[in-house]
Design a protein around this motif. Sequence first.
Motif, PDB file in Angstrom:
ATOM      1  N   GLY A 123       0.807  -1.207   0.000  1.00 62.43           N
ATOM      2  CA  GLY A 123       0.000   0.000   0.000  1.00 62.43           C
ATOM      3  C   GLY A 123       0.842   1.260   0.000  1.00 62.43           C
ATOM      4  O   GLY A 123       0.523   2.241  -0.681  1.00 62.43           O
ATOM      5  N   ILE A 124       1.936   1.247   0.770  1.00 61.08           N
ATOM      6  CA  ILE A 124       2.833   2.401   0.789  1.00 61.08           C
ATOM      7  C   ILE A 124       3.424   2.628  -0.601  1.00 61.08           C
ATOM      8  O   ILE A 124       3.531   3.771  -1.086  1.00 61.08           O
ATOM      9  N   ASP A 125       3.817   1.536  -1.276  1.00 65.59           N
ATOM     10  CA  ASP A 125       4.358   1.667  -2.634  1.00 65.59           C
ATOM     11  C   ASP A 125       3.328   2.267  -3.583  1.00 65.59           C
ATOM     12  O   ASP A 125       3.664   3.105  -4.434  1.00 65.59           O
ATOM     13  N   GLN A 126       2.076   1.853  -3.442  1.00 65.65           N
ATOM     14  CA  GLN A 126       1.028   2.399  -4.310  1.00 65.65           C
ATOM     15  C   GLN A 126       0.814   3.884  -4.038  1.00 65.65           C
ATOM     16  O   GLN A 126       0.573   4.666  -4.967  1.00 65.65           O
ATOM     17  N   ILE A 127       0.891   4.261  -2.762  1.00 67.58           N
ATOM     18  CA  ILE A 127       0.744   5.682  -2.441  1.00 67.58           C
ATOM     19  C   ILE A 127       1.887   6.488  -3.047  1.00 67.58           C
ATOM     20  O   ILE A 127       1.690   7.579  -3.607  1.00 67.58           O
ATOM     21  N   ALA A 243     -15.229  -2.497  14.072  1.00 65.09           N
ATOM     22  CA  ALA A 243     -14.241  -2.422  12.993  1.00 65.09           C
ATOM     23  C   ALA A 243     -14.097  -3.759  12.286  1.00 65.09           C
ATOM     24  O   ALA A 243     -14.000  -3.813  11.051  1.00 65.09           O
ATOM     25  N   GLY A 244     -14.091  -4.866  13.042  1.00 68.90           N
ATOM     26  CA  GLY A 244     -13.995  -6.182  12.419  1.00 68.90           C
ATOM     27  C   GLY A 244     -15.173  -6.483  11.521  1.00 68.90           C
ATOM     28  O   GLY A 244     -15.011  -6.998  10.400  1.00 68.90           O
ATOM     29  N   ILE A 245     -16.384  -6.161  11.995  1.00 69.40           N
ATOM     30  CA  ILE A 245     -17.578  -6.394  11.179  1.00 69.40           C
ATOM     31  C   ILE A 245     -17.552  -5.523   9.926  1.00 69.40           C
ATOM     32  O   ILE A 245     -17.857  -5.994   8.812  1.00 69.40           O
ATOM     33  N   PHE A 246     -17.183  -4.265  10.083  1.00 71.36           N
ATOM     34  CA  PHE A 246     -17.162  -3.344   8.954  1.00 71.36           C
ATOM     35  C   PHE A 246     -16.155  -3.785   7.899  1.00 71.36           C
ATOM     36  O   PHE A 246     -16.458  -3.811   6.691  1.00 71.36           O
ATOM     37  N   LEU A 247     -14.957  -4.154   8.324  1.00 69.12           N
ATOM     38  CA  LEU A 247     -13.938  -4.588   7.377  1.00 69.12           C
ATOM     39  C   LEU A 247     -14.314  -5.910   6.718  1.00 69.12           C
ATOM     40  O   LEU A 247     -14.021  -6.135   5.534  1.00 69.12           O
ATOM     41  N   MET A 277      -6.509   3.430  12.019  1.00 68.55           N
ATOM     42  CA  MET A 277      -7.274   3.766  10.823  1.00 68.55           C
ATOM     43  C   MET A 277      -6.356   3.904   9.609  1.00 68.55           C
ATOM     44  O   MET A 277      -6.691   3.411   8.513  1.00 68.55           O
ATOM     45  N   ILE A 278      -5.205   4.525   9.767  1.00 72.07           N
ATOM     46  CA  ILE A 278      -4.276   4.692   8.649  1.00 72.07           C
ATOM     47  C   ILE A 278      -3.776   3.336   8.160  1.00 72.07           C
ATOM     48  O   ILE A 278      -3.713   3.069   6.944  1.00 72.07           O
ATOM     49  N   ILE A 279      -3.423   2.454   9.095  1.00 67.91           N
ATOM     50  CA  ILE A 279      -2.939   1.130   8.699  1.00 67.91           C
ATOM     51  C   ILE A 279      -4.027   0.365   7.958  1.00 67.91           C
ATOM     52  O   ILE A 279      -3.773  -0.264   6.913  1.00 67.91           O
ATOM     53  N   ALA A 280      -5.259   0.413   8.474  1.00 68.73           N
ATOM     54  CA  ALA A 280      -6.361  -0.292   7.811  1.00 68.73           C
ATOM     55  C   ALA A 280      -6.602   0.276   6.416  1.00 68.73           C
ATOM     56  O   ALA A 280      -6.864  -0.480   5.461  1.00 68.73           O
ATOM     57  N   ALA A 281      -6.541   1.599   6.264  1.00 67.24           N
ATOM     58  CA  ALA A 281      -6.765   2.211   4.954  1.00 67.24           C
ATOM     59  C   ALA A 281      -5.668   1.827   3.966  1.00 67.24           C
ATOM     60  O   ALA A 281      -5.944   1.563   2.786  1.00 67.24           O
ATOM     61  N   VAL A 282      -4.421   1.763   4.431  1.00 64.52           N
ATOM     62  CA  VAL A 282      -3.320   1.393   3.540  1.00 64.52           C
ATOM     63  C   VAL A 282      -3.469  -0.060   3.084  1.00 64.52           C
ATOM     64  O   VAL A 282      -3.245  -0.383   1.907  1.00 64.52           O
ATOM     65  N   VAL A 283      -3.834  -0.950   4.013  1.00 69.02           N
ATOM     66  CA  VAL A 283      -4.046  -2.355   3.636  1.00 69.02           C
ATOM     67  C   VAL A 283      -5.194  -2.470   2.638  1.00 69.02           C
ATOM     68  O   VAL A 283      -5.115  -3.230   1.657  1.00 69.02           O
ATOM     69  N   ALA A 284      -6.284  -1.725   2.877  1.00 69.98           N
ATOM     70  CA  ALA A 284      -7.405  -1.759   1.940  1.00 69.98           C
ATOM     71  C   ALA A 284      -7.003  -1.226   0.574  1.00 69.98           C
ATOM     72  O   ALA A 284      -7.443  -1.732  -0.469  1.00 69.98           O
ATOM     73  N   THR A 292     -12.032   1.533  -2.011  1.00 69.81           N
ATOM     74  CA  THR A 292     -12.228   0.789  -0.765  1.00 69.81           C
ATOM     75  C   THR A 292     -11.448   1.427   0.372  1.00 69.81           C
ATOM     76  O   THR A 292     -11.914   1.482   1.520  1.00 69.81           O
ATOM     77  N   ALA A 293     -10.245   1.928   0.073  1.00 71.92           N
ATOM     78  CA  ALA A 293      -9.452   2.595   1.109  1.00 71.92           C
ATOM     79  C   ALA A 293     -10.166   3.836   1.634  1.00 71.92           C
ATOM     80  O   ALA A 293     -10.177   4.091   2.848  1.00 71.92           O
ATOM     81  N   LEU A 294     -10.780   4.598   0.738  1.00 72.63           N
ATOM     82  CA  LEU A 294     -11.522   5.780   1.184  1.00 72.63           C
ATOM     83  C   LEU A 294     -12.727   5.379   2.035  1.00 72.63           C
ATOM     84  O   LEU A 294     -13.022   6.024   3.054  1.00 72.63           O
ATOM     85  N   ILE A 295     -13.417   4.315   1.618  1.00 68.62           N
ATOM     86  CA  ILE A 295     -14.570   3.850   2.402  1.00 68.62           C
ATOM     87  C   ILE A 295     -14.128   3.387   3.784  1.00 68.62           C
ATOM     88  O   ILE A 295     -14.783   3.659   4.801  1.00 68.62           O
ATOM     89  N   VAL A 296     -12.995   2.671   3.853  1.00 67.26           N
ATOM     90  CA  VAL A 296     -12.478   2.215   5.142  1.00 67.26           C
ATOM     91  C   VAL A 296     -12.121   3.412   6.020  1.00 67.26           C
ATOM     92  O   VAL A 296     -12.429   3.435   7.226  1.00 67.26           O
TER      93      VAL A 296
END
Length: 388
Positions: A123-127, A243-247, A277-284, A292-296
């Motif tokens: 995710g960091i590489d994509q950013i 958070a688990g249910i949402f993801l 939240m940042i880690i979850a968004a990067v993984v998404a 999906t990252a924006l939604i997360v």
Amino acid sequence: MPDPVPPQHSEPSDPAPAENAPPPWLRTSAGWSWRLIVLVAGIALVFWAVTQVLIVFVAVFLALVITAVLNPLTDLYHRVMPRALATAAAILSGVLVIGGLLTYVVVSVAGQWERLAGEFNTGIDQIVDLIENNPLPVNVEVDTRDQWIDDAADWIQENSQTLVSRAAESAGSIVEGVAVLVLAIFCTIFFLASGAAMWRWFMTQVPARTRSRWHAVAGAGWYTFSGYTRGIVLVAISNGILAGIFLSILGVPLSAPLAVLVFIGTFIPLIGAPLAMIIAAVVALAADGLLTALIVTVGIAGIGQLEGHVLQPLIMGKQVSLHPVVVALGVTCGTVVGGILGAIVAVPLIAVAWSVYSTLRKDPDGVLPDDATGPPGDLDPPHESPAT
């Protein structure tokens, strides 16, 4: 006859000229200044003493946290069994619940942390690629990233001996952690089993004229601390589950370890939840793309708003009422002074201090409950051990 001597009238001494006296505002400021200096010196002395016995402080703090969580359950068991058995049953219940949760987390997360780290790096590489190849006319260069990585690798090689020595020191930290946990459990057993008796013994050491004030202050502090502790545990569990249910609904991989990160981050005010939240968004982003990252990001931010405006007021109520500015300043100061530990303990300590200060400003009503101190004639004798 001699002439009568006229009476001598003593002249009153002239008062000091008014212009030589300090103005009232200066006298008031001087009075408050030395009081503030003494107060700051006392606080600094307390912090210095805590740093000298940090292991004991952490153990007692952890014991108070566990006691605040398990005390209602112990009181419930005490209705049908002796206090000692109720204490054992409450601790056993806590161990079973925590052990079950840890087992579930370990089974769900086993073998996925490495994958989580890989997804995060992807995710960091994509950013980075998105920044380098952005459609905007502004050209952003991130070529120094590889140089930073090379510099970091060189630094690790040059300081390998230091890193090895620090790793050896961390082994000692593990031993200290085990010692802290054992001491905390030991203290918790006595706090749960005979906390009221320990408090009655302490009250016998206090002058009778100040017992009501001591009880009022201690009661207010414990009410705030226990309310915050139980509330933050329930809020953390709720955040992790939501958070688990949402993801999982979004189909984001590694939802279990990400939910665990959200759970852990809740205990660190202001800092932990945004980092999770940042880690979850990067993984998404790495797994399912930018949308999906924006939604997360929006979803976990919504969970944070739910926590701040619904869960915390509903669970904690008025037990902990601090302004966000106070929380921010307290967490920042705690982080500077004590790192992660300081950030965790800053808010409950500030809440307790404010509760104690508010109580000291009021006149105690003198009414003491039977399970705390009781009237002076019913107190335990002074020679009784505090652990009975």
